[in-house]
Every structure is written in C-alpha cells, then in structure tokens.
Design a protein around this motif. Structure first.
Motif, PDB file in Angstrom:
ATOM      1  N   VAL A  98      -5.251 -65.510  88.801  1.00 51.56           N
ATOM      2  CA  VAL A  98      -5.071 -64.372  89.710  1.00 51.56           C
ATOM      3  C   VAL A  98      -4.939 -64.904  91.127  1.00 51.56           C
ATOM      4  CG1 VAL A  98      -6.059 -62.228  90.568  1.00 51.56           C
ATOM      5  CG2 VAL A  98      -6.347 -62.855  88.154  1.00 51.56           C
ATOM      6  N   ARG A  99      -3.752 -64.729  91.671  1.00 49.89           N
ATOM      7  CA  ARG A  99      -3.436 -65.223  93.007  1.00 49.89           C
ATOM      8  C   ARG A  99      -3.116 -64.042  93.909  1.00 49.89           C
ATOM      9  NH1 ARG A  99      -1.912 -70.784  92.313  1.00 49.89           N
ATOM     10  NH2 ARG A  99      -3.084 -71.445  90.493  1.00 49.89           N
ATOM     11  N   ASP A 100      -3.032 -64.314  95.175  1.00 52.93           N
ATOM     12  CA  ASP A 100      -2.642 -63.286  96.122  1.00 52.93           C
ATOM     13  C   ASP A 100      -1.159 -62.997  95.933  1.00 52.93           C
ATOM     14  OD1 ASP A 100      -2.658 -61.509  98.262  1.00 52.93           O
ATOM     15  OD2 ASP A 100      -2.297 -63.086  99.740  1.00 52.93           O
ATOM     16  N   GLY A 101      -0.840 -61.880  95.328  1.00 54.80           N
ATOM     17  CA  GLY A 101       0.554 -61.488  95.167  1.00 54.80           C
ATOM     18  C   GLY A 101       1.148 -61.721  93.791  1.00 54.80           C
ATOM     19  N   TYR A 102       0.419 -62.357  92.891  1.00 57.49           N
ATOM     20  CA  TYR A 102       0.936 -62.557  91.531  1.00 57.49           C
ATOM     21  C   TYR A 102      -0.188 -62.982  90.595  1.00 57.49           C
ATOM     22  CZ  TYR A 102       1.167 -67.489  92.988  1.00 57.49           C
ATOM     23  OH  TYR A 102       0.879 -68.736  93.462  1.00 57.49           O
ATOM     24  N   ASP A 103       0.101 -62.870  89.302  1.00 56.33           N
ATOM     25  CA  ASP A 103      -0.867 -63.237  88.272  1.00 56.33           C
ATOM     26  C   ASP A 103      -0.161 -64.176  87.296  1.00 56.33           C
ATOM     27  OD1 ASP A 103      -2.572 -63.362  86.020  1.00 56.33           O
ATOM     28  OD2 ASP A 103      -3.315 -61.334  86.377  1.00 56.33           O
ATOM     29  N   LEU A 104      -0.640 -65.402  87.216  1.00 51.89           N
ATOM     30  CA  LEU A 104      -0.005 -66.396  86.358  1.00 51.89           C
ATOM     31  C   LEU A 104      -0.104 -66.043  84.876  1.00 51.89           C
ATOM     32  CD1 LEU A 104      -1.071 -69.654  88.219  1.00 51.89           C
ATOM     33  CD2 LEU A 104       1.240 -68.715  88.033  1.00 51.89           C
ATOM     34  N   ARG A 105      -1.035 -65.160  84.494  1.00 47.22           N
ATOM     35  CA  ARG A 105      -1.098 -64.751  83.078  1.00 47.22           C
ATOM     36  C   ARG A 105       0.144 -63.953  82.707  1.00 47.22           C
ATOM     37  NH1 ARG A 105      -7.108 -62.472  83.719  1.00 47.22           N
ATOM     38  NH2 ARG A 105      -5.922 -61.534  85.424  1.00 47.22           N
ATOM     39  N   ARG A 106       0.620 -63.098  83.586  1.00 44.70           N
ATOM     40  CA  ARG A 106       1.856 -62.360  83.310  1.00 44.70           C
ATOM     41  C   ARG A 106       3.048 -63.313  83.266  1.00 44.70           C
ATOM     42  NH1 ARG A 106      -0.566 -58.392  86.828  1.00 44.70           N
ATOM     43  NH2 ARG A 106       0.671 -59.110  88.582  1.00 44.70           N
ATOM     44  N   ILE A 107       3.041 -64.289  84.149  1.00 47.01           N
ATOM     45  CA  ILE A 107       4.131 -65.259  84.172  1.00 47.01           C
ATOM     46  C   ILE A 107       4.075 -66.145  82.926  1.00 47.01           C
ATOM     47  CG2 ILE A 107       5.150 -67.171  85.480  1.00 47.01           C
ATOM     48  CD1 ILE A 107       4.011 -65.739  88.024  1.00 47.01           C
ATOM     49  N   LEU A 147      -9.735 -70.979  68.076  1.00 47.22           N
ATOM     50  CA  LEU A 147     -10.099 -70.911  69.494  1.00 47.22           C
ATOM     51  C   LEU A 147      -8.864 -70.844  70.392  1.00 47.22           C
ATOM     52  CD1 LEU A 147     -13.029 -73.479  69.575  1.00 47.22           C
ATOM     53  CD2 LEU A 147     -13.199 -70.982  69.812  1.00 47.22           C
ATOM     54  N   LEU A 148      -7.843 -71.629  70.066  1.00 49.73           N
ATOM     55  CA  LEU A 148      -6.618 -71.563  70.866  1.00 49.73           C
ATOM     56  C   LEU A 148      -5.979 -70.183  70.740  1.00 49.73           C
ATOM     57  CD1 LEU A 148      -4.678 -72.985  72.774  1.00 49.73           C
ATOM     58  CD2 LEU A 148      -3.433 -73.808  70.757  1.00 49.73           C
ATOM     59  N   SER A 149      -6.007 -69.617  69.545  1.00 47.40           N
ATOM     60  CA  SER A 149      -5.475 -68.263  69.353  1.00 47.40           C
ATOM     61  C   SER A 149      -6.236 -67.247  70.189  1.00 47.40           C
ATOM     62  CB  SER A 149      -5.543 -67.867  67.874  1.00 47.40           C
ATOM     63  OG  SER A 149      -4.709 -68.687  67.102  1.00 47.40           O
ATOM     64  N   VAL A 150      -7.551 -67.379  70.236  1.00 40.59           N
ATOM     65  CA  VAL A 150      -8.363 -66.462  71.041  1.00 40.59           C
ATOM     66  C   VAL A 150      -8.031 -66.632  72.519  1.00 40.59           C
ATOM     67  CG1 VAL A 150     -10.729 -65.916  71.777  1.00 40.59           C
ATOM     68  CG2 VAL A 150     -10.222 -66.251  69.346  1.00 40.59           C
ATOM     69  N   LEU A 151      -7.927 -67.872  72.976  1.00 44.49           N
ATOM     70  CA  LEU A 151      -7.606 -68.116  74.386  1.00 44.49           C
ATOM     71  C   LEU A 151      -6.241 -67.546  74.758  1.00 44.49           C
ATOM     72  CD1 LEU A 151      -8.939 -71.751  74.659  1.00 44.49           C
ATOM     73  CD2 LEU A 151      -9.723 -69.846  76.044  1.00 44.49           C
ATOM     74  N   LEU A 152      -5.229 -67.843  73.943  1.00 43.73           N
ATOM     75  CA  LEU A 152      -3.891 -67.349  74.250  1.00 43.73           C
ATOM     76  C   LEU A 152      -3.820 -65.831  74.096  1.00 43.73           C
ATOM     77  CD1 LEU A 152      -1.669 -70.097  72.580  1.00 43.73           C
ATOM     78  CD2 LEU A 152      -2.412 -69.915  74.960  1.00 43.73           C
ATOM     79  N   GLY A 153      -4.512 -65.297  73.098  1.00 42.55           N
ATOM     80  CA  GLY A 153      -4.545 -63.845  72.918  1.00 42.55           C
ATOM     81  C   GLY A 153      -5.208 -63.138  74.080  1.00 42.55           C
ATOM     82  N   THR A 154      -6.206 -63.762  74.651  1.00 43.44           N
ATOM     83  CA  THR A 154      -6.872 -63.167  75.810  1.00 43.44           C
ATOM     84  C   THR A 154      -5.942 -63.166  77.018  1.00 43.44           C
ATOM     85  OG1 THR A 154      -9.019 -63.829  74.946  1.00 43.44           O
ATOM     86  CG2 THR A 154      -8.917 -63.303  77.290  1.00 43.44           C
ATOM     87  N   VAL A 155      -5.145 -64.211  77.161  1.00 42.25           N
ATOM     88  CA  VAL A 155      -4.152 -64.236  78.238  1.00 42.25           C
ATOM     89  C   VAL A 155      -3.174 -63.073  78.059  1.00 42.25           C
ATOM     90  CG1 VAL A 155      -2.212 -65.538  79.215  1.00 42.25           C
ATOM     91  CG2 VAL A 155      -4.360 -66.701  78.702  1.00 42.25           C
ATOM     92  N   VAL A 209      -9.630 -57.151  80.133  1.00 38.31           N
ATOM     93  CA  VAL A 209     -10.268 -58.024  79.161  1.00 38.31           C
ATOM     94  C   VAL A 209     -11.122 -59.069  79.876  1.00 38.31           C
ATOM     95  CG1 VAL A 209      -9.882 -59.503  77.164  1.00 38.31           C
ATOM     96  CG2 VAL A 209      -8.250 -57.697  77.689  1.00 38.31           C
ATOM     97  N   PRO A 210     -12.324 -58.668  80.290  1.00 33.54           N
ATOM     98  CA  PRO A 210     -13.192 -59.666  80.922  1.00 33.54           C
ATOM     99  C   PRO A 210     -13.655 -60.712  79.903  1.00 33.54           C
ATOM    100  CG  PRO A 210     -14.223 -57.475  80.944  1.00 33.54           C
ATOM    101  CD  PRO A 210     -12.889 -57.351  80.272  1.00 33.54           C
ATOM    102  N   GLY A 211     -13.737 -61.944  80.342  1.00 39.28           N
ATOM    103  CA  GLY A 211     -14.144 -63.044  79.472  1.00 39.28           C
ATOM    104  C   GLY A 211     -15.513 -62.845  78.855  1.00 39.28           C
TER     105      GLY A 211
END
Length: 193
Positions: free
Chosen positions: A102-111, A162-170, A179-181
């Motif tokens: 989460v950055r000022d002006g954009y969210d790398l998770r969406r990208i 675990l990788l599936s959970v991490l990527l799914g959370t993104v 989706v808070p961690g």
C-alpha cells in the motif's frame, strides 16, 4: 554533459517506476500509455526513454522490481522470525505485505493481479515470475520441514498450501479490500485445532 552518480540514476529509475505503478493502478497495464507515464513522472520523454525503451520493458521492470523487493523482505522476515507454525507465519508476513504494497497513490496488490495476467501472455515475464515464486515456495518448504512434519513430501505439500494462501490473500485484498492478515492467521489456527 555531466555524468550522474549511480545513486541519482537509480533514484530517477525509481521515479519513473513510481509513475508507472500509479498509472498501472489507475488504468491497467495495456490502457496506460508511455505518454501517461511520462506525464505523471514529470520528466521529459527523452529522459524516460533513456531508462526504458518501451512500455513492455517498463512493465517487466515494474513487476520484477516489486517481486525482487518483496522476495527480499519476506525472506529476511522468515529467516529472522523463524515462525514455528502456519498461523505464526501468516501473522508475520501479512502485515509486511500490506505495508509493502500500500503506497501513496497505488496498491501493488492490485498491480500484482495485472502482472500475473501479463505473465500468461509474456513468456519472458512468466519465466521470471515462475522463478521468484518457485524459490519462495522452496523457502516455505524448508521452513515447514522444521514444523515436525514426517517427510519432505509433507513439507512440500504444506509449502504449496502456504503459497496458495499468500497469493489468495493478495487477490482478496486487491478485490475485496477487507482481508486483514490477522484474520487469515486466525483462520489458519482454527484449522489447526
């Protein structure tokens, strides 16, 4: 013409990438034009093109720069924190991912969603992304092997989960934005009962 330092060159490169991330977050990878990125960067077209010859090159750099930094951050956190369970791992990594993304002006998770889609079309990007994710999954497998599992096969299966959970959370964070961690860590601990 005076030569610029490596630090100044890297700062300029990151200025252009920051502009690209802003544009990609707003318009997507393919609707964004080089003119959009040049305008947001505040630099001349010549300056931007001296760093990135094409939009494809800029997309590649934006995705790989993000992955490189995130991989380093998560790897260091795992090695230093040595989480002893999946819920501990989630509790450690998800706040880091959110702070990173989460950055000022954009969210790398969406990208990231856009990058995953682009990797299906762009074979070079796909190969690089597979390398990042395979290495991270291997690291998760080494961590899981220390959790009292009976075999390397079990550690590998846990790493894949675990990788599936991490990527799914993104994905959930990018789409649902709720989706808070801590909730993922709680869900994992409830499953482990």
């Amino acid at each position: 013409m005076p030569k610029i330092s490596d630090e100044a060159r890297e700062a300029r490169r990151l200025q252009i990438l920051d502009a690209a991330w802003r544009c990609f977050d707003k318009e997507g990878l393919h609707a964004t034009t080089m003119q959009d990125i040049i305008g947001v960067s505040g630099l001349s077209a010549g300056a931007v093109y001296s760093y990135f010859k094409s939009k494809d090159e800029l997309i590649f750099a934006a995705v790989t720069t993000s992955l490189d930094r995130l991989s380093t951050l998560l790897g260091e956190a795992i090695r230093e924190g040595r989480p002893a369970s999946a819920p501990e791992l989630a509790g450690l990594l998800f706040p880091l991912i959110a702070r990173f993304a989460v950055r000022d002006g954009y969210d790398l998770r969406r990208i990231a969603l856009l990058g995953w889609s682009e990797a299906q079309r762009n074979k070079r990007l796909g190969a690089v992304m597979r390398g990042y994710y395979a290495a991270f999954r291997d690291e998760l497998g080494r961590l899981a092997a220390g959790w009292g599992l009976r075999s390397p096969t079990e550690a590998d299966a846990v790493a894949k989960l675990l990788l599936s959970v991490l990527l799914g959370t993104v994905v959930q964070s990018a789409i649902l934005e709720d989706v808070p961690g801590e909730e993922i860590a709680l869900g994992l601990s409830l499953l482990a009962r």
